[in-house]
Design an enzyme around this catalytic site. Structure first.
Site, mmCIF file in Angstrom:
data_model
loop_
_atom_site.group_PDB
_atom_site.id
_atom_site.type_symbol
_atom_site.label_atom_id
_atom_site.label_comp_id
_atom_site.label_asym_id
_atom_site.label_seq_id
_atom_site.Cartn_x
_atom_site.Cartn_y
_atom_site.Cartn_z
ATOM 1 N N HIS A 1 -7.830 -5.275 -1.397
ATOM 2 C CA HIS A 1 -6.681 -4.589 -0.716
ATOM 3 C C HIS A 1 -5.783 -5.180 0.365
ATOM 4 O O HIS A 1 -4.838 -5.463 0.482
ATOM 5 C CB HIS A 1 -7.034 -2.997 -0.683
ATOM 6 C CG HIS A 1 -5.567 -2.227 -0.276
ATOM 7 N ND1 HIS A 1 -4.704 -1.813 -1.106
ATOM 8 C CD2 HIS A 1 -5.229 -1.735 0.959
ATOM 9 C CE1 HIS A 1 -3.798 -1.046 -0.542
ATOM 10 N NE2 HIS A 1 -3.909 -1.165 0.779
ATOM 11 N N SER B 1 0.787 -1.119 -0.100
ATOM 12 C CA SER B 1 0.059 -0.033 -0.119
ATOM 13 C C SER B 1 0.844 1.399 0.245
ATOM 14 O O SER B 1 1.871 1.238 -1.030
ATOM 15 C CB SER B 1 -0.947 -0.109 1.298
ATOM 16 O OG SER B 1 -2.096 0.882 1.016
#
Length: 550
Positions: free
Chosen positions: A523, A405
């Site tokens: 994610h 991320s």
């Protein structure tokens, strides 16, 4: 499918029966019950058919829901007409009197704050009073049963402080400090301990000193320390959690590099921490050493680094993984990781850098690594790599870096700025094109952290380090794995895909540049088997390219 588009259900915890729901469009929604269990406040996005496609991930509002009622008719109590990228927090005090609503634009490290007295106003049309608006600080309130209001804030105190005030005296000039800012520790949480079994009300205050949790018991009247609470080790605390009705006992979770998350209780009557609950199963933890060291970054700033290793001191250069994040005020604290322990049990070293941009040393530490100061984060990371090599833990040929991320942006910048420092890179769910990151998914909510490429000055900050724009033809890049997920609704998988293609085209060496693409996954959280497969793939890649034997 990993989209993180949440739905809300209500369950009777005594029977396990679902009694209400689903209520959709509740991504990132808190829930605040009004005592009695019939109604609660929550956060929900507006229906997508009412919005332009580019704004369907935004436009949140605070609603009031009655259990069993049609959620389409829920009262919208807050948020109309405000910034579309706002996130909202909502809490109701233990006695049900006070409603507290906070608002932050995207991930901005400050919030506006309002309260409403539900005893003098309608619960579906509360009359709000300002606590702070347009103030550069993060502030929250805790309402004591004695009528006082405890204020946790970093206003004029980047490491945090605890103040007290009275209802109606909301302005910061009326706050009186109970726990002043500690120059060596960050205020994390406060729990109230009260009730007839205690001679006086007490506060259990949790801070972190350079990432390691510290608990102190203090008097609620003046904040004076009663005693330091002995924790199970040098690790991380989540909580504590109070009983809704108050009392002398609270519960908290504890973990460190070798202990799985475990629940403990603290009893203010005995001043004792006791084991309350453990996760099922058992874990055989290998013999490892965990330590916190310091090193200097490029500008002389002292940065801290956790090292988990088979030996207390370097005995020889070993295959090493350097992990970092450095963003959004998120600290790197000790925590149990099967992947880390597996790596160390196999003879390697795992290091976690507490970079600027995180919250390890308070809000100023965060701000020293955001916006126009983002390069500080990368410099801290490069310096950590050099430290590990010069101190004898590893060599550049045995060093791999890993981040996901915002940490994917970190290792992407390291790959393009200092490729000679590493032999392997694992870049997971990254942001890499910082000129176009705002055009998809949640990107618009992050301009307060990175900058807005539509602004000419901020475009310059972003372009100066944007990894996709820093790929140079003819460079011998390290072995690199870009890992993306097709359903990632935070960081668009296009970042990893096009960066992989760019580095494949540019590299002059023979080390591989790979794309690991996963479907039906988002994610973050995923099914256990998918998580195991990803961990196995990334560790195997790192092991091969750092020279791990066996």
């Amino acid at each position: 499918g990993g989209t993180e588009e949440s739905v809300l259900y209500v369950m009777d915890v005594a029977t396990g029966e679902v009694i209400d729901g689903p209520i959709d469009r509740c991504r990132y929604s808190p829930v605040a019950w009004i005592p009695g269990g019939e109604r609660f406040y929550y956060v929900r996005s507006l229906p997508p058919e009412l919005l332009p496609e580019s704004e369907r991930g935004f436009h949140r509002r605070v609603f009031l829901h009655k259990v069993g009622a049609d959620s389409a008719k829920d009262a919208n109590v807050f948020g109309a007409g405000m910034t579309i990228t706002n996130y909202y927090g909502v809490e109701v005090s233990r006695d049900g009197r006070w409603l507290q609503v906070s608002a932050a634009e995207g991930t901005e490290p400050r919030n506006d704050l309002w309260v409403a007295d539900l005893t003098t106003t309608s619960v579906d049309r509360p009359a709000f009073q300002h606590v702070q608006v347009d103030v550069d600080a993060q502030t929250s309130l805790t309402f004591g049963r004695d009528g006082r209001v405890f204020v946790s804030t970093d206003l004029e105190a980047p490491r945090g402080r605890l103040a007290v005030t009275e209802p109606g005296q909301w302005g910061s000039s009326q706050w009186v400090d109970l726990v002043a800012e500690d120059p060596e520790a960050v205020l994390e949480s406060v729990a109230i301990l009260d009730g007839p079994d205690l001679d006086e009300d007490l506060l259990l205050v949790t801070t972190t000193a350079h990432g390691v949790a510290v608990m102190t018991l203090r008097r609620a009247t003046d904040g004076a320390v009663v005693t330091e609470v002995e924790l199970p080790g040098a690790g991380t605390v989540a909580g504590p959690i109070e009983q809704p009705s108050g009392g002398p006992v609270v519960w908290f979770a504890y973990t460190d590099h070798t202990q799985v998350p475990t629940i403990y209780s603290f009893d203010a009557r005995t001043r004792q921490v006791e084991l309350y609950a453990t996760p099922p199963g058992s874990v055989e933890v290998p013999d490892v050493h965990s330590q916190l060291v310091t090193y200097d970054s490029a500008d002389g700033t002292t940065v801290r680094l956790f090292i988990v290793s088979p030996t207390a001191k370097p005995d020889r250069p070993r295959p090493t993984v350097l992990y970092g994040y450095g963003g959004f005020g998120i600290p790197m604290q000790p925590g149990f990781s099967a992947a880390i322990l597996s790596w160390v049990a196999a003879g390697g070293v795992w290091a976690v850098a507490c970079l600027r941009g995180g919250g390890d040393e308070g809000e100023q530490w965060h701000r020293d690594g955001m916006l126009d100061k983002k390069q500080n984060v990368f410099d801290d990371f490069h310096a950590a790599a050099r430290y590990l090599s010069t101190d004898g833990w590893t060599t550049p040929q045995q060093l791999g870096i890993y981040g996901g991320s915002n940490g994917g942006l970190l290792v992407g910048a390291a790959l393009t700025q200092e490729p000679e420092l590493f032999n392997a890179v694992v870049c997971v769910a990254p942001l890499l094109d910082m000129i176009r990151y705002t055009t998809s998914e949640l990107g618009p909510t992050w301009t307060v952290e990175y900058g807005d490429p539509e602004d000419p000055e901020q475009f310059g900050w972003l372009h100066a380090y944007s990894p996709y724009h820093r790929v140079v033809d003819g460079t011998d890049y390290p072995a690199t794995m870009f890992a993306v997920s097709d359903n990632d609704t935070r960081t668009d998988p296009m970042h990893g895909r096009k960066m992989c293609a760019a580095v494949q085209s540019a590299t002059s060496g023979s080390r591989p540049i790979l794309l690991r693409s996963e479907g039906n996954v988002g994610h973050g959280a995923r099914k256990l088997d998918a998580a195991v497969e990803e961990t196995a793939d990334t560790l195997a890649f790192l092991a091969h390219w750092t020279g791990m034997e066996g």
